[in-house]
Design a protein around this motif. Structure first.
Motif, PDB file in Angstrom:
ATOM      1  N   TYR A 151     -10.899  12.364 -16.289  1.00  0.00           N
ATOM      2  CA  TYR A 151     -10.927  13.817 -17.015  1.00  0.00           C
ATOM      3  C   TYR A 151     -11.185  13.343 -18.360  1.00  0.00           C
ATOM      4  O   TYR A 151     -11.923  14.311 -19.076  1.00  0.00           O
ATOM      5  CB  TYR A 151      -9.766  14.316 -16.829  1.00  0.00           C
ATOM      6  CG  TYR A 151      -9.517  15.704 -17.631  1.00  0.00           C
ATOM      7  CD1 TYR A 151     -10.224  16.608 -17.201  1.00  0.00           C
ATOM      8  CD2 TYR A 151      -8.524  15.606 -18.757  1.00  0.00           C
ATOM      9  CE1 TYR A 151     -10.080  17.903 -17.938  1.00  0.00           C
ATOM     10  CE2 TYR A 151      -8.557  16.841 -19.435  1.00  0.00           C
ATOM     11  CZ  TYR A 151      -9.230  17.755 -18.989  1.00  0.00           C
ATOM     12  OH  TYR A 151      -8.961  19.103 -19.679  1.00  0.00           O
ATOM     13  N   HIS A 206     -15.167  13.904 -19.409  1.00  0.00           N
ATOM     14  CA  HIS A 206     -15.041  15.331 -20.139  1.00  0.00           C
ATOM     15  C   HIS A 206     -16.440  15.876 -20.686  1.00  0.00           C
ATOM     16  O   HIS A 206     -16.765  17.097 -20.188  1.00  0.00           O
ATOM     17  CB  HIS A 206     -13.965  15.524 -20.817  1.00  0.00           C
ATOM     18  CG  HIS A 206     -13.520  16.614 -21.118  1.00  0.00           C
ATOM     19  ND1 HIS A 206     -13.914  17.638 -22.145  1.00  0.00           N
ATOM     20  CD2 HIS A 206     -12.406  17.568 -20.577  1.00  0.00           C
ATOM     21  CE1 HIS A 206     -13.645  19.003 -22.192  1.00  0.00           C
ATOM     22  NE2 HIS A 206     -12.512  18.848 -21.231  1.00  0.00           N
ATOM     23  N   ARG A 220      -8.850  18.715 -14.539  1.00  0.00           N
ATOM     24  CA  ARG A 220      -7.541  19.018 -15.131  1.00  0.00           C
ATOM     25  C   ARG A 220      -6.528  19.292 -14.163  1.00  0.00           C
ATOM     26  O   ARG A 220      -5.322  18.878 -14.594  1.00  0.00           O
ATOM     27  CB  ARG A 220      -7.808  20.159 -16.224  1.00  0.00           C
ATOM     28  CG  ARG A 220      -6.676  20.594 -17.029  1.00  0.00           C
ATOM     29  CD  ARG A 220      -6.952  21.578 -18.007  1.00  0.00           C
ATOM     30  NE  ARG A 220      -5.858  22.128 -18.661  1.00  0.00           N
ATOM     31  CZ  ARG A 220      -4.864  21.398 -19.547  1.00  0.00           C
ATOM     32  NH1 ARG A 220      -4.991  20.404 -20.055  1.00  0.00           N
ATOM     33  NH2 ARG A 220      -3.753  22.191 -19.941  1.00  0.00           N
ATOM     34  N   LEU A 252      -4.100  15.205 -20.861  1.00  0.00           N
ATOM     35  CA  LEU A 252      -3.801  16.685 -20.954  1.00  0.00           C
ATOM     36  C   LEU A 252      -3.833  17.100 -22.368  1.00  0.00           C
ATOM     37  O   LEU A 252      -4.036  18.022 -22.826  1.00  0.00           O
ATOM     38  CB  LEU A 252      -2.810  16.963 -20.212  1.00  0.00           C
ATOM     39  CG  LEU A 252      -2.860  16.822 -18.722  1.00  0.00           C
ATOM     40  CD1 LEU A 252      -1.722  17.141 -18.082  1.00  0.00           C
ATOM     41  CD2 LEU A 252      -4.042  17.812 -18.271  1.00  0.00           C
TER      42      LEU A 252
END
Length: 174
Positions: free
Chosen positions: A97, A101, A113, A160
């Motif tokens: 991720y 990205h 995600r 995150l």
């Protein structure tokens, strides 16, 4: 220069060999040891892409991780080697991720995600429900299970960029 040049050359050689991996379907993750192969494949390809600027490495890493994200759950990996396999998969999804990205479509970003959130939540819940992990005791503090488990949890949180779901109690899905 020096050992860094040699390390890069080794990594690039490995990444080049991964370009020929079969990803239709990609099945390397389907064993207890394979979930670590998946991490090696995705991380090596993505890092080589960043260092060379060559799109082919990002494309191959994406072709590996996206079907796995789409077709698996934490239960898939738990069946392979319990919390260790879930940790390895969570680690891989977090790295993918973050490192892929900019090269992902909006739906791919959303899927990864969601995987990072789900695996991070599972790892957090397991820590809370299974008193063994995180407990101040010589055995859990000195074994690799603690590092593998909590290292992946930390990577999920870092990827995150915010605390997600920590205001709710553990889900209970173990």
């Amino acid at each position: 220069q020096g050992w860094l040049k040699d390390a890069f050359a080794f990594m690039k050689t490995r990444a080049d060999s991964y370009l020929s991996l079969n990803t239709n379907p990609y099945t390397a993750y389907q064993s207890a040891a394979g979930r670590r192969a998946m991490h090696s494949h995705v991380a090596t390809l993505a890092m080589t892409g960043w260092l060379t600027g060559e799109q082919k490495y990002f494309d191959k890493a994406t072709s590996i991780i996206m079907p796995v994200a789409d077709l698996t759950t934490t239960s898939t990996f738990f069946a392979l080697n319990e919390h260790l396999a879930v940790s390895d998969a969570g680690h891989t999804f977090a790295i993918a991720y973050d490192w892929l990205h900019p090269y992902l479509t909006a739906p791919q970003r959303a899927l990864l995600r969601n995987e990072v959130i789900q695996y991070g939540q599972w790892l957090y819940d397991y820590t809370v429900r299974k008193e063994y992990y995180g407990r101040y005791d010589p055995v859990p503090l000195s074994c690799n299970h603690n590092s593998v488990h909590h290292g992946a949890l930390g990577l999920c949180a870092l990827a995150l960029g915010a605390v997600v779901g920590c205001d709710r109690p553990p889900s209970g899905d173990m």
